[in-house]
Write an enzyme that holds these catalytic residues in place. Structure first.
Site, short mmCIF file in Angstrom:
data_model
loop_
_atom_site.label_atom_id
_atom_site.label_comp_id
_atom_site.label_asym_id
_atom_site.label_seq_id
_atom_site.Cartn_x
_atom_site.Cartn_y
_atom_site.Cartn_z
N GLU A 94 -12.38 -9.29 7.89
CA GLU A 94 -11.22 -9.42 7.01
C GLU A 94 -10.05 -10.08 7.71
O GLU A 94 -9.85 -9.90 8.91
CB GLU A 94 -10.73 -8.02 6.62
N CYS A 107 -2.88 -11.84 9.68
CA CYS A 107 -3.37 -10.69 10.42
C CYS A 107 -4.86 -10.95 10.63
O CYS A 107 -5.64 -10.94 9.68
CB CYS A 107 -3.14 -9.42 9.60
N CYS A 114 -15.62 -1.90 15.28
CA CYS A 114 -14.79 -1.50 16.42
C CYS A 114 -15.43 -0.26 17.04
O CYS A 114 -16.04 0.53 16.33
CB CYS A 114 -13.39 -1.17 15.93
N CYS A 118 -10.96 5.52 16.33
CA CYS A 118 -9.74 6.22 15.88
C CYS A 118 -10.04 6.95 14.57
O CYS A 118 -10.69 6.40 13.68
CB CYS A 118 -8.59 5.22 15.69
N CYS A 121 -8.99 5.40 10.98
CA CYS A 121 -9.13 3.96 10.76
C CYS A 121 -10.45 3.62 10.07
O CYS A 121 -11.50 4.17 10.43
CB CYS A 121 -9.03 3.24 12.10
N CYS A 335 -6.32 -2.53 7.22
CA CYS A 335 -7.48 -2.75 8.09
C CYS A 335 -8.82 -2.17 7.64
O CYS A 335 -8.97 -0.97 7.49
CB CYS A 335 -7.19 -2.15 9.45
N1 SAH Z 1 -7.36 -2.06 17.73
C1 SAH Z 1 -5.99 -2.47 17.64
C2 SAH Z 1 -5.64 -3.31 16.43
C3 SAH Z 1 -6.26 -3.03 15.12
S1 SAH Z 1 -5.58 -1.89 13.99
C4 SAH Z 1 -5.09 -1.26 17.73
O1 SAH Z 1 -5.58 -0.15 17.73
O2 SAH Z 1 -3.88 -1.44 17.84
C5 SAH Z 1 -3.92 -2.32 13.68
C6 SAH Z 1 -3.05 -1.09 13.50
O3 SAH Z 1 -3.35 -0.37 12.30
C7 SAH Z 1 -3.18 -0.09 14.63
O4 SAH Z 1 -1.90 0.37 14.99
C8 SAH Z 1 -3.99 1.02 13.98
O5 SAH Z 1 -3.85 2.23 14.66
C9 SAH Z 1 -3.41 1.02 12.59
N2 SAH Z 1 -4.20 1.71 11.57
C10 SAH Z 1 -5.53 1.82 11.46
N3 SAH Z 1 -5.88 2.54 10.39
C11 SAH Z 1 -4.73 2.90 9.80
C12 SAH Z 1 -4.43 3.67 8.66
N4 SAH Z 1 -5.37 4.23 7.91
N5 SAH Z 1 -3.12 3.83 8.35
C13 SAH Z 1 -2.15 3.26 9.10
N6 SAH Z 1 -2.39 2.54 10.19
C14 SAH Z 1 -3.66 2.36 10.55
#
Ligand code: SAH
Length: 353
Positions: A94, A107, A114, A118, A121, A335
């Site tokens: 995406e 973006c 990944c 997390c 995510c 994301c």
């Molecule tokens: N791997 C990298 C970049 C990808 S995600 C990182 O962790 O920074 C980009 C951002 O979106 C990150 O800050 C991530 O923690 C956040 N993110 C992921 N899922 C999310 C969600 N459900 N709500 C809000 N932010 C989210």
């Protein structure tokens, strides 16, 4: 048969060597580089100032990786465009293009899936499928620019994947996208977001690449951060902040901390005070993001009041804090959500959050 080298992933010097091997005259390398990196053509057929036989010869020794639009959604609210791209091996990624006063910002994704895991995510739910090549990262920009017929001049590496977990390809990509004879994107207009891979952050700070580093912090203490982000067990907050300080020292650049806010989890005044203490005196900025609910994770976004109160506490403590504007709310532009929807539903429906 061995895979042909990807022209999109080729720095000028490598392309020059290839053209010498193919017996092309010296000026060809510049021409081809401009076709590939400036114009972003999808194949050698488009290189109209090369003879047909030279195009055919080039096509026998090199390829251009594909990045096809598999699906597209346009927000009726703010014009944000979300793409699902299909790569040559059928994998999908995406990208989102946002419209700001200063122009278009993409973006972009760095990996298919990944492996950081997390807990909130969508991108990491199926684990890591594979790294993207530098050519596939560029492909996202070219495909979107071609579709929108407009140049994209800002980029955040905040799409799918962890950019520092694909370090070599991401660095090659950044060097290519910044090439004055290619997209010539200023590194000052690029943000790279990491969940906190400390050793790679130290490495990045030595690259003399003035990108803005965004760090996904999301919690003010190790107990809570480890619950949300398994990476914290390998690199706890203290070592993460040491790496941030080193980055600030060597690059002179302000760090941007991302703080996604989950209702009742990390959005309390206590958390805000703890965060303010943690970041005191650092050249930084906090970006508060009301979390995007991901169905499978059952975490709710913070209430507006909690977000505002959190911001006030940080600001009063002298820590600049902004609340991220939600763009593309009607197309679930966050994301990994689109890929998940198409994976699970095999359809391309608009999900309203
Ligand atoms: N791997 C990298 C970049 C990808 S995600 C990182 O962790 O920074 C980009 C951002 O979106 C990150 O800050 C991530 O923690 C956040 N993110 C992921 N899922 C999310 C969600 N459900 N709500 C809000 N932010 C989210």
């Amino acid at each position: 048969m061995d895979k042909l080298p990807d022209l999109r992933a080729m720095p000028f010097e490598d392309l020059r060597k290839l053209t010498i091997l193919l017996g092309f005259p010296p000026f060809r390398a510049k021409q081809i580089f401009a076709w590939v990196q400036r114009k972003g053509v999808p194949g050698t057929d488009d290189m109209t100032d090369l003879s047909v036989s030279d195009r055919a010869l080039l096509a026998r020794h090199a390829m251009i990786s594909g990045c096809e639009i598999a699906a597209k959604q346009v927000s009726k609210i703010d014009g944000t465009v979300k793409y699902l791209f299909r790569l040559d091996d059928g994998e999908t990624i995406e990208s989102v293009v946002m419209r700001y006063g200063y122009g278009l910002s993409i973006c972009a994704s760095a990996q298919v899936g990944c492996r950081m895991g997390c807990k909130f995510c969508a991108s990491g739910m199926g684990g890591l499928v594979r790294n993207l090549t530098a050519g596939e990262m560029l492909g996202q920009i070219f495909a979107a620019q071609h579709d929108l017929r407009k140049k994209i001049n800002h980029m955040v590496l905040m799409g799918m994947g962890e950019p520092l977990d694909n370090y070599t390809n991401v660095l090659a990509f950044l060097r290519l996208v910044g090439d004055p004879n290619g997209q010539n994107m200023s590194m000052r207009k690029v943000s790279l977001s990491t969940c906190g891979l400390v050793s790679m952050m130290h490495k990045l700070s030595r690259e003399a690449l003035p990108v803005t580093l965004s760090v996904s912090l999301h919690a003010p203490n190790n107990a809570l951060r480890s619950e949300l982000m398994p990476v914290n067990q390998a690199y706890p907050i203290e070592t993460l902040l040491d790496a941030c300080r080193a980055y600030i020292k060597t690059t002179g650049r302000r760090i941007s901390f991302e703080y996604a806010m989950f209702d009742g989890r990390n959005d309390t005044p206590d958390c805000a005070y703890a965060l303010a203490r943690l970041l005191k005196g650092m050249l930084c900025h906090v970006n508060l993001i009301p979390a995007n609910p991901v169905e499978e994770h059952r975490r709710r976004r913070s209430h507006k009041d909690a977000v505002r109160r959190f911001q006030d506490i940080l600001e009063q403590a002298g820590i600049p804090a902004t609340v991220r504007r939600t763009l593309g709310a009607d197309i679930s532009a966050a994301c990994g959500q689109l890929r998940r929807q198409t994976d699970t539903a095999q359809s391309f429906g608009v999900q309203r959050s």
